[in-house]
Design an enzyme around this catalytic site. Structure first.
Site, short mmCIF file in Angstrom:
data_model
loop_
_atom_site.label_atom_id
_atom_site.label_comp_id
_atom_site.label_asym_id
_atom_site.label_seq_id
_atom_site.Cartn_x
_atom_site.Cartn_y
_atom_site.Cartn_z
CG HIS A 1 -2.33 -1.00 1.24
ND1 HIS A 1 -2.01 -2.50 1.50
CD2 HIS A 1 -3.32 -0.98 0.32
CE1 HIS A 1 -2.79 -3.41 1.68
NE2 HIS A 1 -3.82 -2.37 0.69
NE ARG B 1 -10.90 -1.55 1.97
CZ ARG B 1 -10.67 -1.27 1.05
NH1 ARG B 1 -10.32 -2.19 -0.30
NH2 ARG B 1 -10.67 -0.04 0.72
CG ASN C 1 -10.52 0.50 -3.61
OD1 ASN C 1 -11.06 0.88 -3.06
ND2 ASN C 1 -9.71 -0.14 -4.05
CD GLU D 1 -10.64 -3.34 -7.08
OE1 GLU D 1 -10.01 -3.57 -5.88
OE2 GLU D 1 -9.53 -3.27 -8.57
CE1 TYR E 1 -3.02 4.98 -5.22
CE2 TYR E 1 -5.38 4.22 -4.90
CZ TYR E 1 -3.92 4.35 -4.80
OH TYR E 1 -3.70 3.38 -4.92
CE LYS E 2 -10.75 7.05 -4.02
NZ LYS E 2 -10.79 5.16 -3.38
C1 HEM Z 1 -9.07 -3.86 5.30
C2 HEM Z 1 -8.32 -4.75 4.57
C3 HEM Z 1 -8.23 -3.36 3.32
C4 HEM Z 1 -7.87 -2.22 2.83
C5 HEM Z 1 -9.02 -1.19 3.93
C6 HEM Z 1 -7.53 -1.40 2.24
C7 HEM Z 1 -7.83 -0.21 1.48
C8 HEM Z 1 -6.98 -0.45 0.15
C9 HEM Z 1 -7.22 1.28 0.22
C10 HEM Z 1 -7.94 2.43 0.42
C11 HEM Z 1 -6.69 1.28 -1.49
C12 HEM Z 1 -6.24 2.80 -1.95
C13 HEM Z 1 -7.44 1.92 -3.29
C14 HEM Z 1 -8.19 3.27 -3.86
O1 HEM Z 1 -8.89 4.13 -3.40
O2 HEM Z 1 -8.46 3.19 -5.67
C15 HEM Z 1 -5.92 0.26 -1.64
C16 HEM Z 1 -4.87 -0.27 -2.61
C17 HEM Z 1 -4.36 -1.21 -2.53
N1 HEM Z 1 -5.01 -2.49 -1.43
FE1 HEM Z 1 -5.65 -2.74 -0.57
N2 HEM Z 1 -6.92 -3.23 1.28
C18 HEM Z 1 -6.84 -3.67 2.15
C19 HEM Z 1 -6.32 -5.38 1.57
C20 HEM Z 1 -5.77 -5.43 1.15
C21 HEM Z 1 -5.23 -6.99 0.85
C22 HEM Z 1 -5.16 -7.76 1.92
C23 HEM Z 1 -5.12 -7.05 -0.41
C24 HEM Z 1 -3.19 -7.75 -0.74
C25 HEM Z 1 -2.86 -7.78 -2.11
C26 HEM Z 1 -4.81 -5.62 -0.97
C27 HEM Z 1 -4.07 -5.17 -1.88
C28 HEM Z 1 -4.01 -3.51 -2.68
C29 HEM Z 1 -3.25 -2.72 -3.73
C30 HEM Z 1 -2.51 -3.49 -5.20
C31 HEM Z 1 -3.69 -1.80 -3.87
C32 HEM Z 1 -3.19 -0.52 -4.83
C33 HEM Z 1 -2.06 0.30 -5.04
C34 HEM Z 1 -1.51 0.96 -6.21
O3 HEM Z 1 -1.92 1.54 -6.60
O4 HEM Z 1 -0.16 0.75 -6.29
N3 HEM Z 1 -5.19 -4.48 0.24
N4 HEM Z 1 -6.42 -1.15 -0.30
#
Ligand code: HEM
Lengths: 317, 158
Positions: free
Chosen positions: A173, A203, A205, A245, A296-297
Site C-alpha cells: 500500500h 469491503r 473499493n 471492487e 490517486y483514483k
Molecule cells: C481491510 C483490508 C484492506 C483495506 C482497508 C485496504 C485499503 C486500500 C485502499 C484505501 C486502497 C486505495 C485504493 C483506491 O482508493 O483506489 C488500497 C489499494 C490497494 N490495496 Fe488494499 N486494502 C485492504 C486489503 C488489501 C489486501 C489484503 C491486499 C493484498 C494484496 C491489498 C492490495 C491492494 C493493492 C494492490 C492496492 C493498489 C495499490 C497501488 O496503487 O499500488 N489490499 N487498499
C-alpha cells in the site's frame, strides 16, 4: 457499452450516505460468508480471464513455492462455496481424496487427488481461479507479518502482481497517499492479523476508469492510459466508468494464510445517473474529494467535465 | 522502505531536544557532519560518532540500533551505497523518517523496475528515465520491492 438491466441491478454501489469519503478501514462482516459471486457477466468474464492467462500468464499468475498448502485450501473453499451456493451450475463429488469438480456452465470437469500437486496440470490456485470471476490473492502470515505470496490477477486496478509479489501489507500500500504515514495502514494490518477462520469480511473499493475495461494493468498503461485525455462533455457519460471492487477476506486455518479476493464491477455514468439516489450521493461525495484522492483514483484530469455532466442531471431532477 | 527523497536534506538541519545523537559517516561524508558536531558540543549534548565500517555486518548494526532508547536521533552521511544500506538497516531496527536525516555524497545509483517489460535498469537520476530494454519512458517512484531490490518505474505517456 450499454448495459443490461441485470448488470445495473448487480452493481454494488459503494456509497451509503453523504458522509465525505476518505481512505479508511471500511470492512464489514461478510454475510452470507460466501467467497464467490456468479453474475450475469460470468461467461464473458471467464473467457476474458482465460484469454489473458493464455497470452500473458506470467503477468496474471505468480506464486512462491511455500504456498501450495494455502492454494489447496483456497481451491477447497471455493469449490465448496460454488457447489453449495450454485448447485445447478457447479457439482463437487468426493470419494476419499479423489475429487471431481464439474462446471456445468463451461462444461468442464476437473478430476484430481486432493493435495496431490502432481494430479493437476496447473497449480491449484491457477485451476480454481479459472472458474470464478474474482481475482484471487494469497497472503502468508510469518512472524506477525503478512506477505503477498501468490495470486491470479487478471483485472488489476493499476497495479502489478509481478512487482508486488513478496511484499508486506504495508509495502503493497506504499503508493497510496495518507495511508501508511497516517497510521491507517498499520491499523488495517493489525485488523488483518486478527482475522479468524469462519469470520470473513468484505469491503468495497472504488476508482474511476475509462471505457468498459476490467484489465487496467500498469503493464499495458501505454495502450490505454491516453484515453483519459479523450474525455469530452459529449462522451463523458459513456466513457467514464465507476469501477467498484468487492473485496473479501478469509482466514485459511491450516496454512494460517489469508485469501483476499476481488470481484470487479464497472458501470458507466450514463447508466449510473439513471438512479437518482446514486447520482446525487455520488455527486455530493465526488465534489467534496480532496485533490490527493482524485489524483490517486485517476479522476483528476476530467474531474470538472464529470461534475458538469452530473450537474445537468441534478438540475433536471 | 523509508522514502529516500523525503529523508534527504540538502544540508543537515540541527534538531534539538533529543536524548542522544548518533552520527554515522565515512571519509567522503565526514565534512557534512562537522557543523552538527560543533552544535552538539556547544550545547553539551550526548552523542557518538561511528564510521560505517566499524560494524562488521548489517546484523551487528541492526543489533546496536535496536538497543537504542526512545529519543535517539541519527545523522548519517557518506557515499550513496552506504547510505542506502544504512537506512534499510535503521528501518529494520525501528527508526522512522522523523528520527533521522541522511545525506548521500556523489551519484546515487538506483535500480528501476520497468512496469511495462519488467527489465531492471540501473540508473543515476531519480525522476525520469528510458527503459534500456523496451524504450518506454518511466517515472521513477519511491515504491520499493525488496524482492527485486528496485523501485517501480511507472509508464509516462507521450
Ligand atoms: C481491510 C483490508 C484492506 C483495506 C482497508 C485496504 C485499503 C486500500 C485502499 C484505501 C486502497 C486505495 C485504493 C483506491 O482508493 O483506489 C488500497 C489499494 C490497494 N490495496 Fe488494499 N486494502 C485492504 C486489503 C488489501 C489486501 C489484503 C491486499 C493484498 C494484496 C491489498 C492490495 C491492494 C493493492 C494492490 C492496492 C493498489 C495499490 C497501488 O496503487 O499500488 N489490499 N487498499
Amino acid at each position: 457499452m450499454k448495459q443490461l438491466k441485470e448488470d445495473i441491478d448487480e452493481f454494488p454501489f459503494p456509497f451509503k450516505s453523504n458522509d465525505p469519503y476518505r481512505f479508511s478501514n471500511n470492512s464489514i462482516p461478510l454475510n452470507p460468508p460466501i467467497s464467490i459471486d456468479v453474475t450475469s457477466k460470468y461467461i464473458e468474464e471467464i473467457k476474458l480471464k482465460r484469454d489473458l492467462l493464455k497470452t500473458v500468464h506470467n503477468r496474471c499468475y505468480q506464486s512462491t513455492p511455500d504456498t501450495y498448502e494455502a492454494q489447496w485450501e483456497v481451491l477447497n473453499l471455493v469449490m465448496h462455496h460454488l457447489s453449495d451456493m450454485y448447485p445447478d451450475r457447479f457439482k463437487l463429488k468426493k470419494e476419499k481424496d479423489h475429487w471431481s469438480f464439474t462446471n456445468l456452465i463451461t462444461n468442464e470437469t476437473e478430476s484430481f487427488i486432493y493435495r496431490d500437486n502432481s494430479s493437476l496440470t496447473l497449480e491449484p490456485l491457477d485451476v480454481i481461479g479459472r472458474h470464478v470471476q474474482e481475482d484471487l490473492l494469497i497472503l502468508m502470515e510469518k512472524d506477525n507479518e503478512l506477505y503477498l505470496e501468490a495470486g491470479q490477477l487478471c483485472f488489476p486496478g493499476r497495479w502489478s502482481l509481478v512487482f508486488k509479489l513478496g511484499m508486506t501489507f504495508l509495502e503493497i500500500h506504499q503508493p497510496i497517499p495518507e495511508f501508511n504515514d497516517t497510521g491507517l495502514g498499520d491499523k488495517i494490518r493489525r485488523f488483518l492479523l486478527n482475522l479468524e477462520a469462519g469470520n470473513p469480511f468484505e469491503r468495497l473499493n472504488w476508482a474511476l476508469t475509462i471505457g468498459y475495461h476490467l484489465d487496467t494493468s500498469i503493464e499495458t498503461f501505454h495502450k490505454w492510459g491516453h484515453k483519459q485525455k479523450e474525455v469530452t462533455p459529449e462522451n463523458v457519460g459513456s466513457l467514464v466508468h465507476l469501477r467498484v471492487e468487492r473485496q473479501k477476506l478469509f482466514r485459511l486455518p491450516k496454512s494460517n494464510s489469508i485469501l483476499f479476493n476481488i470481484h470487479t464491477y464497472l458501470l458507466s455514468f450514463e447508466d449510473l445517473v439513471q438512479n437518482p439516489e446514486w447520482r446525487s450521493t455520488f455527486y455530493d461525495i465526488f465534489t467534496n474529494l480532496p485533490d490527493y484522492i482524485l489524483k490517486y483514483k485517476g479522476a483528476y484530469a476530467y474531474k470538472d467535465t464529470l461534475i458538469e455532466y452530473l450537474k445537468k442531471f441534478q438540475q433536471h431532477a | 522502505m523509508l522514502d529516500m527523497d523525503h529523508a534527504t536534506n540538502k544540508n543537515f538541519t540541527f534538531v534539538t531536544g533529543r536524548r542522544k545523537y548518533l552520527l554515522f559517516t565515512d571519509i567522503t561524508g565526514y565534512g557534512e557532519i562537522t557543523p552538527i558536531l560543533s552544535s552538539l558540543d556547544e550545547q553539551n549534548l550526548l552523542y557518538m560518532v561511528y564510521y560505517f565500517n566499524e560494524f562488521s555486518s548489517n546484523h551487528d548494526l541492526k543489533t546496536y540500533l535496536s538497543q537504542q532508547k526512545m529519543g535517539t536521533y541519527i545523522y548519517a552521511s557518506g557515499n550513496w551505497n552506504s547510505i542506502i544500506s544504512f537506512v534499510k538497516t535503521a528501518e529494520k531496527a525501528g527508526f522512522t523518517e522523523e528520527e533521522l536525516q541522511i545525506k548521500g555524497i556523489g551519484e546515487r545509483i538506483l535500480r528501476v523496475f520497468c512496469s511495462r517489460c519488467y527489465a531492471i535498469n540501473v540508473c543515476k537520476t531519480s525522476k525520469e528515465m528510458v527503459c534500456q530494454s523496451c524504450g518506454q519512458s518511466l517515472s521513477v517512484s519511491n515504491h520499493y520491492s525488496r524482492r527485486y531490490d528496485a523501485y517501480l518505474g511507472y509508464t509516462i505517456l507521450n
